[in-house]
Scaffold this motif. Structure first.
Motif, short mmCIF file in Angstrom:
data_model
loop_
_atom_site.label_atom_id
_atom_site.label_comp_id
_atom_site.label_asym_id
_atom_site.label_seq_id
_atom_site.Cartn_x
_atom_site.Cartn_y
_atom_site.Cartn_z
N LYS A 42 -40.22 14.92 9.90
CA LYS A 42 -40.02 16.23 10.54
C LYS A 42 -40.21 17.36 9.54
O LYS A 42 -40.69 18.44 9.89
CB LYS A 42 -38.62 16.31 11.15
CG LYS A 42 -38.48 15.48 12.39
CD LYS A 42 -37.06 15.55 12.93
CE LYS A 42 -36.85 14.57 14.06
NZ LYS A 42 -35.47 14.57 14.53
N GLU A 43 -39.83 17.13 8.28
CA GLU A 43 -40.01 18.16 7.25
C GLU A 43 -41.49 18.32 6.88
O GLU A 43 -41.94 19.43 6.62
CB GLU A 43 -39.21 17.80 6.00
CG GLU A 43 -37.71 17.89 6.19
CD GLU A 43 -36.93 17.32 5.02
OE1 GLU A 43 -37.54 16.77 4.07
OE2 GLU A 43 -35.69 17.41 5.06
N GLU A 44 -42.25 17.22 6.87
CA GLU A 44 -43.65 17.26 6.46
C GLU A 44 -44.56 17.81 7.55
O GLU A 44 -45.50 18.55 7.28
CB GLU A 44 -44.13 15.87 6.06
CG GLU A 44 -43.54 15.36 4.77
CD GLU A 44 -43.97 13.95 4.44
OE1 GLU A 44 -44.68 13.33 5.25
OE2 GLU A 44 -43.61 13.46 3.36
N GLU A 45 -44.32 17.41 8.79
CA GLU A 45 -45.17 17.83 9.92
C GLU A 45 -44.60 19.11 10.53
O GLU A 45 -43.40 19.26 10.68
CB GLU A 45 -45.22 16.74 10.99
CG GLU A 45 -45.85 15.46 10.52
CD GLU A 45 -47.33 15.59 10.24
OE1 GLU A 45 -48.03 16.31 10.98
OE2 GLU A 45 -47.79 14.98 9.26
N GLN A 46 -45.48 20.01 10.91
CA GLN A 46 -45.01 21.26 11.51
C GLN A 46 -44.48 21.05 12.91
O GLN A 46 -43.50 21.65 13.30
CB GLN A 46 -46.13 22.29 11.50
CG GLN A 46 -46.47 22.74 10.10
CD GLN A 46 -47.41 23.93 10.12
OE1 GLN A 46 -47.74 24.45 11.15
NE2 GLN A 46 -47.82 24.34 8.94
N ALA A 47 -45.15 20.22 13.69
CA ALA A 47 -44.72 19.96 15.07
C ALA A 47 -45.04 18.51 15.42
O ALA A 47 -46.17 18.06 15.22
CB ALA A 47 -45.41 20.90 16.04
#
Length: 63
Positions: A42-47
């Protein structure tokens, strides 16, 4: 401290799959490692897309 390689899957029409590497202790519970992997993703991917989510630990590496 070792590390674990976790495959996170989200059931969409395209079946999105992500592979995440997270730190872990030797005797740590699988559920904690999987929760840590989702948090890192969740921190790495924007959505992230909506859908049923599942995860499996592919490998544990001890240092």
């Amino acid at each position: 401290m070792g590390k674990a390689i976790v495959k996170c899957s989200i059931a969409t029409y395209a079946e999105d799959e992500y592979v995440v590497e997270v730190p872990c202790d030797k005797d740590e519970l699988d559920e904690i490692i999987i929760a840590r992997a989702w948090k890192k993703l969740k921190e790495e991917e924007q959505a992230l897309p909506y859908g049923n989510r599942s995860a499996v630990i592919l490998k544990r590496l001890d240092d």
